[in-house]
Motif scaffolding. Structure first.
Motif, mmCIF file in Angstrom:
data_model
loop_
_atom_site.group_PDB
_atom_site.id
_atom_site.type_symbol
_atom_site.label_atom_id
_atom_site.label_comp_id
_atom_site.label_asym_id
_atom_site.label_seq_id
_atom_site.Cartn_x
_atom_site.Cartn_y
_atom_site.Cartn_z
ATOM 1 N N GLU A 75 0.807 -1.225 0.000
ATOM 2 C CA GLU A 75 0.000 0.000 0.000
ATOM 3 C C GLU A 75 0.838 1.273 0.000
ATOM 4 O O GLU A 75 0.300 2.371 -0.100
ATOM 5 N N ALA A 76 2.144 1.146 0.128
ATOM 6 C CA ALA A 76 3.008 2.331 0.191
ATOM 7 C C ALA A 76 4.446 1.913 -0.054
ATOM 8 O O ALA A 76 4.799 0.736 0.064
ATOM 9 N N GLY A 77 5.274 2.896 -0.386
ATOM 10 C CA GLY A 77 6.686 2.636 -0.589
ATOM 11 C C GLY A 77 7.478 2.658 0.695
ATOM 12 O O GLY A 77 8.692 2.493 0.685
ATOM 13 N N ASN A 78 6.785 2.867 1.826
ATOM 14 C CA ASN A 78 7.478 2.859 3.112
ATOM 15 C C ASN A 78 6.775 1.931 4.099
ATOM 16 O O ASN A 78 5.564 1.722 4.029
ATOM 17 N N LEU B 27 3.647 3.350 6.725
ATOM 18 C CA LEU B 27 2.294 3.531 6.202
ATOM 19 C C LEU B 27 1.693 2.207 5.746
ATOM 20 O O LEU B 27 0.518 1.918 6.006
ATOM 21 N N ASN B 28 2.503 1.395 5.070
ATOM 22 C CA ASN B 28 1.997 0.092 4.636
ATOM 23 C C ASN B 28 1.506 -0.728 5.828
ATOM 24 O O ASN B 28 0.414 -1.311 5.802
ATOM 25 N N ASN C 142 -3.094 6.583 1.315
ATOM 26 C CA ASN C 142 -1.899 6.325 0.503
ATOM 27 C C ASN C 142 -1.946 6.957 -0.886
ATOM 28 O O ASN C 142 -1.195 6.556 -1.776
ATOM 29 N N LYS D 119 -0.772 9.529 -2.103
ATOM 30 C CA LYS D 119 0.481 10.156 -2.547
ATOM 31 C C LYS D 119 1.626 9.149 -2.666
ATOM 32 O O LYS D 119 2.768 9.530 -2.917
ATOM 33 N N GLU D 120 1.289 7.868 -2.509
ATOM 34 C CA GLU D 120 2.333 6.838 -2.478
ATOM 35 C C GLU D 120 2.527 6.096 -3.797
ATOM 36 O O GLU D 120 3.334 5.165 -3.869
ATOM 37 N N GLU E 256 3.871 6.935 -6.813
ATOM 38 C CA GLU E 256 5.210 7.005 -7.408
ATOM 39 C C GLU E 256 6.301 6.400 -6.513
ATOM 40 O O GLU E 256 7.142 5.635 -7.013
ATOM 41 N N PRO E 257 6.294 6.678 -5.194
ATOM 42 C CA PRO E 257 7.293 6.013 -4.342
ATOM 43 C C PRO E 257 7.192 4.489 -4.376
ATOM 44 O O PRO E 257 8.219 3.793 -4.388
ATOM 45 N N LEU E 258 5.967 3.978 -4.418
ATOM 46 C CA LEU E 258 5.802 2.523 -4.454
ATOM 47 C C LEU E 258 6.301 1.953 -5.776
ATOM 48 O O LEU E 258 7.014 0.941 -5.801
#
Length: 342
Positions: free
Chosen positions: A128-131, A134-135, A171, A173-174, A176-178
């Motif tokens: 759900e996120a690149g970090n 948050l995931n 999420n 805004k996530e 592109e990071p993901l």
């Protein structure tokens, strides 16, 4: 550039999403399951009977079958999963199948078993996120690390890996990071689904994206997809057609009544997993009969029945909005898609 022909051919293929259990070792906040008891779960003999009915139906229709085997978490019922996959792998009408899992139970033994199935196209997991923070806030503590480990294990063993993301306020805004993370991990395909407030996620109404927010996120996904070459970004979902209705790789008609059915753990048939209206039972009903006599399916097939701004939209032949989203938000599966920004 993505090629939709590699993924979906409505003329020649029919798709079944098959939830063989509702048991799960995770409790994701946005999950569409309402409970995890898996009451009246079918036994292996019943599952094989349904697989044979799928096979005979596809033969009658002269279509290639594609399956996604999932749960719950399918690896919680390995005693049924592997014999079922072995049977599915032997069926002539099944061109390929995918496994949808949270990946947390993978080990080398499981992967050596999976290598036996020549028709296993890819394994899909979710992030759900690149970090991690948050995931794990969404999917549970430790899930980020376990999913990454699963991706690496799968790639090391030569499997195609897909990752799905569920888009919400948490999420949005996530994306592109993901995607950047997934590129580094060698993931093959990425897709994003909109969060639909149902099941365990029914109380998360605040996480529901507005139409303008969906537009912004979809535009971001589309722009990345158009320049991407290391990871394929799948865009065949309702509303993506609004971004470029002339591109056949962008957007797709809602699958309800079109080219897919969902089978639940107890054999109940839904038009799709996110549209939980029973239209039959795979154990006792004939798929052919369900497909051609369901009032729900015929109501959706008649585009004149779709209400609101969908009625006069020039894109309705290639979009039709998400019927599950309409149902979850309004109680009417024929209502306009609440997140359409047109």
């Amino acid at each position: 550039m993505n090629s939709i022909a590699d993924e979906l051919n409505i003329e020649n293929e029919f798709y079944f999403q098959w939830h063989i259990t509702e048991k799960c070792n995770l409790r994701c906040k946005h999950c569409y399951h309402s409970n995890y008891t898996s009451a009246n779960e079918l036994n292996l003999n019943e599952l094989i009977l349904i697989a044979d009915k799928i096979n005979s139906t596809l033969r009658k229709w002269n279509k290639d079958g594609t399956l996604s085997i999932t749960g719950g978490e399918p690896f919680m019922v390995m005693d049924k999963l592997f014999p079922l996959l072995q049977h599915i792998n032997s069926l002539e009408t099944i061109s390929h199948f995918d496994l949808l899992t949270n990946g947390s139970l993978f080990n080398e033994g499981i992967l050596s078993e999976l290598k036996k199935f020549k028709k296993l196209r890819r394994v899909q997991v979710s992030l759900e996120a690149g970090n991690q923070k948050l995931n794990d806030q969404i999917r549970g503590n430790g899930s980020f690390g376990k999913t990454l480990s699963a991706i690496r294990l799968l790639k090391q063993n030569g499997f195609q890996v897909a990752v799905m993301m569920t888009l919400s306020h948490m999420n949005k805004k996530e994306v592109e990071p993901l995607i950047e993370l997934l590129k580094k991990e060698g993931v093959n395909t990425f897709s994003a689904e909109r969060f639909i407030p149902e099941g365990a996620g029914a109380d998360l109404k605040d996480e529901f994206l507005t139409a303008d927010e969906v537009k912004e996120v979809f535009q971001k996904i589309y722009s990345v997809a158009m320049k991407e070459d290391k990871i394929r970004i799948l865009l065949y979902r309702p509303l993506f057609a609004l971004l470029n209705g002339n591109d056949p790789t962008v957007g797709a008609l809602c699958s309800v009544g079109n080219n897919a059915l969902t089978i639940m753990h107890d054999g109940t048939i839904y038009p799709c997993r996110r549209l939980p209206i029973p239209i039959g039972n795979a154990l006792t009903d004939n798929f052919y009969k369900v497909w051609y006599t369901s009032e729900v399916l015929w109501n959706v097939r008649n585009l004149k029945n779709i209400k609101g701004k969908c009625t006069d939209c020039d894109l309705i032949p290639v979009c039709r909005g998400c019927r599950a989203m309409a149902y979850a938000l309004t109680g009417d599966y024929l209502a306009e898609d609440p997140q359409c920004w047109r």
